[in-house]
Write a protein that holds these residues in place. Structure first.
Motif, PDB file in Angstrom:
ATOM      1  N   MET A 750       0.756  -1.190  -0.181  1.00  0.00           N
ATOM      2  CA  MET A 750       0.017   0.117   0.022  1.00  0.00           C
ATOM      3  C   MET A 750       0.794   1.172   0.145  1.00  0.00           C
ATOM      4  N   GLY A 751       1.857   1.076   0.679  1.00  0.00           N
ATOM      5  CA  GLY A 751       3.195   2.355   0.837  1.00  0.00           C
ATOM      6  C   GLY A 751       3.380   2.624  -0.621  1.00  0.00           C
ATOM      7  N   ARG A 752       3.874   1.678  -1.331  1.00  0.00           N
ATOM      8  CA  ARG A 752       4.413   1.915  -2.806  1.00  0.00           C
ATOM      9  C   ARG A 752       3.060   2.438  -3.669  1.00  0.00           C
ATOM     10  N   ARG A 753       1.822   2.067  -3.590  1.00  0.00           N
ATOM     11  CA  ARG A 753       0.797   2.310  -4.476  1.00  0.00           C
ATOM     12  C   ARG A 753       0.678   4.039  -3.984  1.00  0.00           C
ATOM     13  N   ALA A 754       0.714   4.089  -2.810  1.00  0.00           N
ATOM     14  CA  ALA A 754       0.536   5.509  -2.378  1.00  0.00           C
ATOM     15  C   ALA A 754       1.714   6.437  -2.795  1.00  0.00           C
ATOM     16  N   PHE A 755       2.998   5.929  -2.755  1.00  0.00           N
ATOM     17  CA  PHE A 755       4.107   6.755  -3.262  1.00  0.00           C
ATOM     18  C   PHE A 755       4.119   7.095  -4.594  1.00  0.00           C
ATOM     19  N   ASP A 756       3.742   5.968  -5.550  1.00  0.00           N
ATOM     20  CA  ASP A 756       3.462   6.347  -6.919  1.00  0.00           C
ATOM     21  C   ASP A 756       2.428   7.497  -7.320  1.00  0.00           C
ATOM     22  N   ARG A 757       1.576   7.463  -6.402  1.00  0.00           N
ATOM     23  CA  ARG A 757       0.507   8.554  -6.569  1.00  0.00           C
ATOM     24  C   ARG A 757       0.867  10.024  -6.080  1.00  0.00           C
ATOM     25  N   VAL A 758       1.590   9.890  -5.227  1.00  0.00           N
ATOM     26  CA  VAL A 758       2.185  11.401  -4.684  1.00  0.00           C
ATOM     27  C   VAL A 758       3.097  11.615  -5.612  1.00  0.00           C
ATOM     28  N   VAL A 759       4.094  10.991  -5.859  1.00  0.00           N
ATOM     29  CA  VAL A 759       5.225  11.541  -7.047  1.00  0.00           C
ATOM     30  C   VAL A 759       4.829  11.940  -8.408  1.00  0.00           C
ATOM     31  N   LYS A 760       3.706  11.236  -8.565  1.00  0.00           N
ATOM     32  CA  LYS A 760       2.931  11.432  -9.969  1.00  0.00           C
ATOM     33  C   LYS A 760       2.505  12.983  -9.996  1.00  0.00           C
ATOM     34  N   LEU A 761       1.958  13.266  -8.720  1.00  0.00           N
ATOM     35  CA  LEU A 761       1.159  14.661  -8.509  1.00  0.00           C
ATOM     36  C   LEU A 761       2.327  15.832  -8.374  1.00  0.00           C
ATOM     37  N   GLU A 762       3.324  15.191  -7.447  1.00  0.00           N
ATOM     38  CA  GLU A 762       4.144  16.314  -7.003  1.00  0.00           C
ATOM     39  C   GLU A 762       5.807  15.687  -6.892  1.00  0.00           C
ATOM     40  N   PRO A 763       6.223  15.370  -7.991  1.00  0.00           N
ATOM     41  CA  PRO A 763       7.587  14.866  -8.341  1.00  0.00           C
ATOM     42  C   PRO A 763       8.783  15.539  -7.547  1.00  0.00           C
ATOM     43  N   GLU A 764       8.679  16.624  -7.259  1.00  0.00           N
ATOM     44  CA  GLU A 764       9.626  17.291  -6.616  1.00  0.00           C
ATOM     45  C   GLU A 764       9.781  17.194  -5.115  1.00  0.00           C
ATOM     46  N   LYS A 765       9.070  16.834  -4.482  1.00  0.00           N
ATOM     47  CA  LYS A 765       9.023  16.900  -3.084  1.00  0.00           C
ATOM     48  C   LYS A 765       9.659  15.366  -2.407  1.00  0.00           C
ATOM     49  N   ALA A 766      10.577  15.530  -1.277  1.00  0.00           N
ATOM     50  CA  ALA A 766      11.604  14.557  -1.029  1.00  0.00           C
ATOM     51  C   ALA A 766      10.648  13.808   0.180  1.00  0.00           C
ATOM     52  N   ALA A 767       9.610  14.218   0.874  1.00  0.00           N
ATOM     53  CA  ALA A 767       8.816  13.317   1.976  1.00  0.00           C
ATOM     54  C   ALA A 767       8.465  12.161   1.522  1.00  0.00           C
ATOM     55  N   PRO A 768       7.784  11.980   0.357  1.00  0.00           N
ATOM     56  CA  PRO A 768       7.351  10.606   0.063  1.00  0.00           C
ATOM     57  C   PRO A 768       8.280   9.512  -0.171  1.00  0.00           C
ATOM     58  N   LYS A 798      15.755  16.567  -2.838  1.00  0.00           N
ATOM     59  CA  LYS A 798      16.929  16.433  -1.537  1.00  0.00           C
ATOM     60  C   LYS A 798      16.070  16.581  -0.415  1.00  0.00           C
ATOM     61  N   LYS A 799      16.458  15.860   0.546  1.00  0.00           N
ATOM     62  CA  LYS A 799      15.430  15.918   1.788  1.00  0.00           C
ATOM     63  C   LYS A 799      15.852  17.227   2.465  1.00  0.00           C
ATOM     64  N   VAL A 800      14.576  17.526   3.175  1.00  0.00           N
ATOM     65  CA  VAL A 800      14.835  18.847   3.857  1.00  0.00           C
ATOM     66  C   VAL A 800      15.200  18.416   5.332  1.00  0.00           C
ATOM     67  N   PRO A 801      16.484  19.327   5.661  1.00  0.00           N
ATOM     68  CA  PRO A 801      16.901  18.752   6.796  1.00  0.00           C
ATOM     69  C   PRO A 801      16.080  19.089   8.216  1.00  0.00           C
ATOM     70  N   GLY A 802      16.023  18.298   9.177  1.00  0.00           N
ATOM     71  CA  GLY A 802      15.321  18.411  10.268  1.00  0.00           C
ATOM     72  C   GLY A 802      15.978  19.650  10.958  1.00  0.00           C
ATOM     73  N   CYS A 803      15.090  20.497  11.613  1.00  0.00           N
ATOM     74  CA  CYS A 803      15.477  21.513  12.490  1.00  0.00           C
ATOM     75  C   CYS A 803      14.653  21.823  13.772  1.00  0.00           C
ATOM     76  N   SER A 804      15.217  21.754  14.942  1.00  0.00           N
ATOM     77  CA  SER A 804      14.638  22.197  16.180  1.00  0.00           C
ATOM     78  C   SER A 804      14.847  23.296  16.767  1.00  0.00           C
ATOM     79  N   TRP A 805      13.711  24.010  17.432  1.00  0.00           N
ATOM     80  CA  TRP A 805      14.114  25.454  18.085  1.00  0.00           C
ATOM     81  C   TRP A 805      13.712  25.059  19.604  1.00  0.00           C
TER      82      TRP A 805
END
Length: 935
Positions: A750-768, A798-805
């Motif tokens: 299910m993760g792979r199916r959802a991943f394919d859908r997300v990347v098709k819609l927003e290919p530039e995002k690192a989170a998926p 590129k993965k967005v680096p985690g940042c904490s304050w």
């Protein structure tokens, strides 16, 4: 005798009964009609006289020419001119002067000047006539130039000349020339003339010099009501309405009788200040002086009450007016429109038609604005039909307002068709069409129209540029924004404070905060809006610390913040979890009296909630003097963010009991609360009620909340089925939510199916990519893990680096993973080593699945140890007193290992730890999190 006593009819009766008429009797009766303002009758009598064969004399020609001038009867004036030449009177100076005046008053200044130039004899009246002609026709510079020629020719001006010249200076705001005239007036001894003095007061006031105007007024040896009106109007025209009203009190003390003009000016001053009590006192004075039946005074009273928000009083006055003209109706319609009562304005128009009053262009402009504010398209179309019937469709102002109405009703195509068919277009028309596109989210079309506007040679104004800059901001169209900036400089608008603020906003929204700040620093004038714009720019781009620092500078420079300032700053504090600075802002809000502002109060509730202080937020909420749907939603959201689902639902029920209708945002918060508290049945019920009972159409965000609700609860097949049955196309956020649920429950396929859908819609995002990598790593599928890493690399993602304050002593400290740049890095790492040892003794086992790098386990453990939230917690522990709560903010979702570690740390050190990540708030105490490990 009858004529001079004002009884023209009696005079005419005597004239008719005379046995014989000569030129003197004809002159007497024609003069009687002309002097009583009945010019047409005077000219008709003149024609009758000519038919008798009597020859008019010079006096009669002068009388009839004056009648032509009053009526602007050019053709008849030209005929008289021809008769004058035939009679040989053209060289007479009085006749010549009257001819010059007639041509000037008929708008023929060139003919008047030609006559003037050819006069064999010219006296002061001749010069005054031509100067007056130029001034009255808007050719004030030419009038002043003639005065210089007059002086060169040695002709001495009289008081009338000076009055006309001063009016020309007032029209041009030509202060220096006005001062020079003042000097000449003193030299010529006209300073004591009451009319000249009054006109001097008016000239200085219209040049913005109210102190000089008042000085002239004070030293006037004689002052009549015109003088007082000039000074009162001078104050009012320069925005000094309180001074105008104070001068009226002095007028009464000195026993001067005010006239209609006095009251009209003063009522407008009251309207501008919205000072109802003083307006009512003026109303009383108007009644005592019997001016209440005057249509102009009555209309201005209606306007005053309307602008003071008393539309019922205004309507009662309007209904009781003994005489009403189109201006009266327009005033009442405008009162309704200005007070947001568009339907009442449209109803009044129907009554206006029934009473047979003919609307004018102003009526239609006001009514179209009412339709625009109501988005009342059908009524707008009916007005459009009436406009065509009455022939106002070619009026450029009406046309521009029609465009605006169609655009605000969402009909940009109709607006553009109107625009294209306009016979005349000015800058307002172009701006209205540009605004129509910009307001309907069609920024590209707005910018394209600007290019067409330039090609057609139409010069934009400040409003045009503001709209275009906002379009660039909404599109993040930096290059086009820069081009506009260049055009603004070329047009000389860069020093305008509104343009400057909008430029700052545009650069900020395009991510160029450095350029925005440079522009802000170089602004020649800055108001509170400018400061708010720069603060918003920092806050929107994640520079909350800079936003708060700018506020300190703002206070140092003595600029008074408004409610918008505090809303922006509170949001910055919420984003940083900067509770200390948020509390300081709360104090400033109380000091400045904004605590009762419903928007500020709602934002305070939100800030305390996002800093983990739900009890403080609720206390604030309970004590709010006014609460609207935003306030209720803010508190429900606060509970949702902090995992208090049951409290959120209880408040939601209370909200409905107290009669506040929830909106689409409220339901997002309610569904989120259910999702984060495993309240599946309650969430399903809320979603169904939203659709069926409240009439709220679900958006993609609502559907994502439902997927989150089902996914978190482990109902993954139900979640996927729910998506497949959605009536709208699922957006990336819906599939991303399912992907997150698959990660939490280890559902690889299910993760792979959802991943394919997300990347098709927003290919530039690192989170998926990161989430699917986590799924593969947890499932031990190294080949798929390696493959997804390569896909990510090939896609250039590129993965967005985690940042904490963390905030300590009102200073915010930021950390990224593996951060070694902080001055206390050694102490922080030493504290982490100590904590890890204690945690391991308590049974902690690092979850290495959250490290995706293909390295040895020891390196993975070291990487986990230096996650940004752990570094921030360690920093907080060594820099705060034992027992002090710690509050952390993170830009990404907290990983499972850090969540487990923080639970143990809270127990080991005996501290409460709040950690707000991108999804929700976590509150750790005694080894437990309020989320129940359900996030």
């Amino acid at each position: 005798m009858y004529a001079k006593c004002g009884s023209v009819l009696d005079a005419h009766k005597v004239f008719r009964n005379m046995p014989q008429h000569n030129v003197y009797s004809w002159t007497a009766i024609i003069s009687a009609y002309a002097n009583s303002g009945q010019g047409e009758e005077a000219m008709n009598l003149f024609q009758q006289m000519q038919q008798t064969g009597l020859a008019p004399d010079k006096v009669l020609f002068v009388v009839v020419l004056k009648a032509c001038a009053r009526l602007a009867a050019l053709e008849q004036g030209k005929q008289l001119h021809s008769d004058i030449i035939k009679r040989g009177f053209q060289s007479d100076v009085i006749v010549g002067n009257t001819l010059v005046d007639m041509y000037a008053k008929c708008g023929c200044t060139e003919d008047a000047r030609e006559l003037f130039n050819n006069m064999s004899e010219r006296d002061v009246v001749s010069w005054t006539a031509i100067i007056g002609g130029y001034a009255q026709n808007g050719l004030c510079k030419e009038a002043l130039a003639l005065y210089e020629q007059m002086k060169q020719e040695g002709v001495q001006p009289d008081n009338v000349t000076f009055v006309l010249l001063l009016k020309a200076c007032a029209s041009l705001a030509a202060l220096e020339q006005g001062k020079q005239l003042h000097s000449h007036i003193i030299k010529r001894g006209f300073q004591s003339d009451v009319i000249v003095g009054s006109t001097l007061v008016d000239m200085y006031a219209k040049c913005g010099c109210t102190d000089d105007a008042r000085e002239v007024f004070n030293i006037m040896s004689e002052r009549d009501v015109v003088s007082w009106n000039a000074m009162i109007a001078g104050y009012a025209q320069n925005g000094l309405h309180k001074e105008a009203l104070a001068l009226y009190e002095q007028l009464k003390q000195e026993g001067v009788q005010p006239n209609k003009v006095t009251f009209v000016v003063l009522l407008k001053a009251c309207a501008s200040l919205a000072v109802l009590e003083q307006g009512k006192q003026l109303h009383s004075d108007i009644i005592s002086r019997c001016f209440q039946s005057d249509v102009i005074v009555g209309s201005t009273l209606v306007d005053m009450y309307s602008k003071c928000g008393c539309t019922d009083d205004a309507r009662e006055l309007f209904n009781n007016m003994s005489e009403r003209n189109v201006v009266s109706w327009n005033t009442m319609i405008a009162g309704y429109v200005q007070n947001g009562l568009g339907q009442e304005a449209l109803a009044l128009y129907e009554q206006m038609k029934q009473e047979g009053v003919q609307p004018d262009s102003v009526t239609f402009v006001l009514l179209l604005k009412a339709c625009a504010s109501l988005a009342a398209l059908e009524q707008g179309k009916q007005l459009h039909s009436d406009i065509i019937k009455r022939g106002f469709h070619s009026d450029v102002i009406v046309g521009s307002t029609l465009i605006d109405m169609y655009a605000k009703c969402g009909c940009t195509e109709d607006a553009h068709e109107l625009f294209n068919n306009m016979s005349e277009r000015d800058v307002v028309s172009w701006t209205a069409m540009i605004a129509g596109y910009a307001q309907n989210g069609r920024g590209k079309e707005a910018l394209a129209l600007y290019e067409q506007m330039k090609q057609e040679g139409m010069l934009p104004d400040i409003v045009t540029f503001v709209l275009l800059l906002k379009a660039c901001a909404s599109l993040a169209a930096l290059e086009q924004g820069k081009q506009l900036h260049s055009d603004i400089i070329k047009k000389g608008f860069q020093s305008d404070v509104i343009i400057g603020s909008t430029l700052v906003d545009m650069y900020s929204k395009c991510g160029c905060t450095v350029t925005a700040r440079e522009l802000f620093n170089n602004m020649s004038e800055r108001n509170v809006v400018s400061w708010n714009t720069m603060i918003a720019g920092y806050a929107q781009n994640g520079f909350g610390k800079k936003a708060l620092a700018l506020y300190e500078q703002m206070k140092q420079e003595g600029v008074q913040p408004d409610n918008v300032t505090f809303v922006l700053l509170l949001k910055a504090c919420a984003s940083l979890a900067a509770l200390g600075q948020g509390k300081q802002l709360h104090c400033d809000i109380i000091k400045r009296g904004f605590q009762s502002d419903v928007i500020v109060g709602s934002t305070l509730v939100d800030m305390y909630s996002k800093c983990g202080c739900t009890d403080d937020a609720r206390e604030l909420f309970n004590n709010m003097s006014e609460r609207n749907v935003v306030s209720w939603t803010a508190m429900i959201s606060g509970y949702a963010q902090n995992g208090l689902g049951k409290e959120a639902l209880a408040l939601f029920e209370q909200m409905q009991r107290e009669g506040t209708k929830p909106n689409e945002v409220t339901y997002i918060c309610v569904l989120s609360a259910c999702a984060h508290s495993r309240l599946v049945d309650e969430g399903r019920y809320a979603f169904d009620a939203m659709c069926k009972d409240q009439g709220v159409t679900p958006t993609s965000e609502h559907y994502a909340c439902m997927v989150d609700l089902l996914g978190r609860a482990g109902c993954l097949p139900d979640a996927e089925l729910f998506i497949n049955k959605m009536p709208i196309q699922p957006g990336s956020e819906v599939w991303m939510t399912l992907l997150g649920a698959a990660r939490n429950h280890g559902h690889v396929e299910m993760g792979r199916r959802a991943f394919d859908r997300v990347v098709k819609l927003e290919p530039e995002k690192a989170a998926p990519y990161v989430l699917l990598s986590n799924i593969y790593a947890a499932a031990g599928r190294k080949d798929e893990l390696a493959k997804i890493r390569n896909e990510m690399k090939d896609a250039g993602v590129k993965k967005v680096p985690g940042c904490s304050w963390i905030e300590v002593d009102n200073k915010v400290h930021a950390f990224v993973v593996g951060d070694a740049t902080h001055p206390q890095s050694k102490e922080i790492l030493a504290e982490l080593d100590r904590l890890v040892a204690l945690m391991k003794e308590a049974g902690y086992v690092p979850d290495l699945s959250f490290v995706l790098d293909d390295v040895e386990d020891e390196e993975k453990e070291n990487a986990l140890c230096q996650h940004s939230e752990k570094l921030a917690i360690a920093f907080g522990l060594i820099n705060t007193l034992p027992g002090t709560p710690i509050c952390i903010k993170k830009n990404l979702r907290v990983c499972g290992d850090c969540h487990n570690a923080t639970k143990l740390i809270s127990k080991i050190v005996g501290r409460e730890i709040s950690l707000m990540d991108a999804n929700r708030s976590h509150h750790f105490k005694d080894g437990f999190c309020i989320c129940g490990d359900y996030w």
